[in-house]
Design an enzyme around this catalytic site. Sequence first.
Site, PDB file in Angstrom:
ATOM      1  N   GLY A 157     -49.510  44.762  14.251  1.00 41.50           N
ATOM      2  CA  GLY A 157     -50.160  45.850  14.581  1.00 41.50           C
ATOM      3  C   GLY A 157     -51.271  46.426  13.898  1.00 41.50           C
ATOM      4  O   GLY A 157     -52.268  47.059  14.373  1.00 41.50           O
TER       5      GLY A 157
ATOM      6  N   CYS B 186     -46.498  42.757  44.915  1.00 42.71           N
ATOM      7  CA  CYS B 186     -46.323  42.425  43.546  1.00 42.71           C
ATOM      8  C   CYS B 186     -47.637  42.187  42.743  1.00 42.71           C
ATOM      9  O   CYS B 186     -48.507  41.511  43.460  1.00 42.71           O
ATOM     10  CB  CYS B 186     -45.660  41.148  43.144  1.00 42.71           C
ATOM     11  SG  CYS B 186     -43.989  40.934  43.530  1.00 42.71           S
TER      12      CYS B 186
ATOM     13  N   CYS C  74     -44.495  36.650  42.662  1.00 46.79           N
ATOM     14  CA  CYS C  74     -44.142  36.838  44.088  1.00 46.79           C
ATOM     15  C   CYS C  74     -44.036  35.517  44.761  1.00 46.79           C
ATOM     16  O   CYS C  74     -43.241  35.413  45.647  1.00 46.79           O
ATOM     17  CB  CYS C  74     -45.296  37.511  44.722  1.00 46.79           C
ATOM     18  SG  CYS C  74     -45.211  38.529  45.962  1.00 46.79           S
TER      19      CYS C  74
ATOM     20  N   CYS D 260     -41.779  45.055  47.102  1.00 46.44           N
ATOM     21  CA  CYS D 260     -42.742  44.346  47.276  1.00 46.44           C
ATOM     22  C   CYS D 260     -42.873  43.908  48.770  1.00 46.44           C
ATOM     23  O   CYS D 260     -41.521  43.630  49.332  1.00 46.44           O
ATOM     24  CB  CYS D 260     -42.846  43.049  46.612  1.00 46.44           C
ATOM     25  SG  CYS D 260     -44.158  41.840  46.925  1.00 46.44           S
TER      26      CYS D 260
ATOM     27  N   CYS E   7     -42.314  39.762  49.131  1.00 48.55           N
ATOM     28  CA  CYS E   7     -41.185  39.141  48.628  1.00 48.55           C
ATOM     29  C   CYS E   7     -40.001  39.951  48.491  1.00 48.55           C
ATOM     30  O   CYS E   7     -38.955  39.571  48.106  1.00 48.55           O
ATOM     31  CB  CYS E   7     -41.450  38.506  47.301  1.00 48.55           C
ATOM     32  SG  CYS E   7     -41.881  39.651  45.883  1.00 48.55           S
TER      33      CYS E   7
END
Lengths: 293, 258
Positions: A32, A266, A272, A241, A244
């Site tokens: 970080g 998606c 997808c 979606c 899909c």
Amino acid sequence: MTDLATYNFAYLDEQTKRMIRRAILKAISIPGYQVPFASREMPMPYGWGTGGVQVTAAIIGPEDVLKVIDQGADDTTNAVSIRAFFQKVADVAVTTHTKDATIIQTRHRIPEQKLTEGQVLVYQVPIPEPLRFLEPRETETRKMHALEEYGLMHVKLYEDIAINGRISKTYAYPVKVDGRYVMDPSPTPKFDNPKMHMSDALQLFGAGREKRIYAVPPHTEVVSLDFEDYPFEIQTFEQDCALCGAHGVYLDEVVLDDKGGRMFVCSDTDHCEDRREHGHAGAMLAPNQEAAE
Amino acid sequence: MSDNPLLKVSGVSKFYGSRIGCQDVNFELWPGEVLAIVGESGSGKTTLLNCISTRLLPTAGSVEYRMRDGNFRDLYHMSEAERRFLMRTDWGFVHQNPADGLRMTVSAGANVGERLMAVGDRHYGKIRETATDWLGRVEISADRIDDQPRAFSGGMRQRLQIARNLVTGPRLVFMDEPTGGLDVSVQARLLDLVRGLVNDLGLAAIVVTHDLAVARLLSHRMMVMKDGHVIEHGLTDRVLDDPREPYTQLLVSSILQV
């Protein structure tokens, strides 16, 4: 005279790659923490992923398989041009399949498919400093990181709740890494924040213009900041979606016409396509694609 | 008042190159006591205040503070992390210009809550409750809690700044011309408020001012500064009613009488 322009492998010279690798090693050692590095000019404008490209160039080897995504998609300008860049200067294999890739360079998304050990996710970061818009002085933000003074970050979240009734930040949602440094996960939607937590893959962040590299090593705690009475939550979508039928994934809105027609698909195109290949179908998928062609 | 001082200042000097900011200042401050530092513009009041409050490194001398555990610590031998922690929990600093002490782009509630969040408070409802309570104590109505200080008048800003500083229950507050730039009626209200808060909370305070009326109203003791030196030091009423130094006499006699 066939090779007029010859590049060192992966475009950057070896000394530069060495410098970047040292920065990456330091970043991995201090999860970080933003490590300054001598960012180079790349043959693309700032904002197009110069930081991510340098990180990728420093870690890529001839055996690697590269995937590049932009907003989750493999086929948008940024993704296509960076992929072509590495094909040309490193002659590496490329793929669009998340599971086949060893290095995934991304702008703004983490793939839906769970990343595995050995994979490296490289983020393109525009503004690495999570405290930047709260505290404009670099000297001060460095001090705040050094002394772990992160109260200001919560002032921002407080302000969100006071004005909007909830934490309205939806992307670049600040996280605390390994219980120490507060980090900006680049402008990924907060939907992806939980995927960073205890990930099996190595996550590297490169900011070219701001000259910073930071990292989240595998199996590292990544906690999104919140209040006890206003806990962190991710976006939810009412629809599935349209292509899909996937549920519980991050969706993009696609405007279809000027009469209010729209569909939600998606954001992760590979995910997808993979689902459609396996026979899943959403509400707006053409029933028989072969017949249409 | 307890037997031990809260703050011990000994031999504090600050030089700007060959110029004197303040020289060889010694005093002690007891808990619950308000000390005024008065003098004309350029006499070193603010330099001294900054040296004591760790905002400016003095050239010589030491400043010792009695921590909550009862031990004295030299402020300039602490780590920066400890010093900054002290500044935002046990101390307050009220600037002359509220814009220096406030975050002008976040709401009043967040301004008051910032110190709470800085010490690890993570419950929105409680932070807001405390902020509302404090706004009430400094006479800002609760429905202004989500307004930014930009929308506040000068007097309200100054009161908000005071609330923001007092929310963590500090033991020592520094004030640099707290009533500067406010009109007379607002000044009077603010002084009244500050006097009430200081009495209620048992705060110790160091108030820098060029306004002897402010010193008279707020402080128990005062120090008169001239050219970087403390020339007179004593109980406020004594100094103002019976000034000994010619300069103090001049200062007292130059108060405008209406």
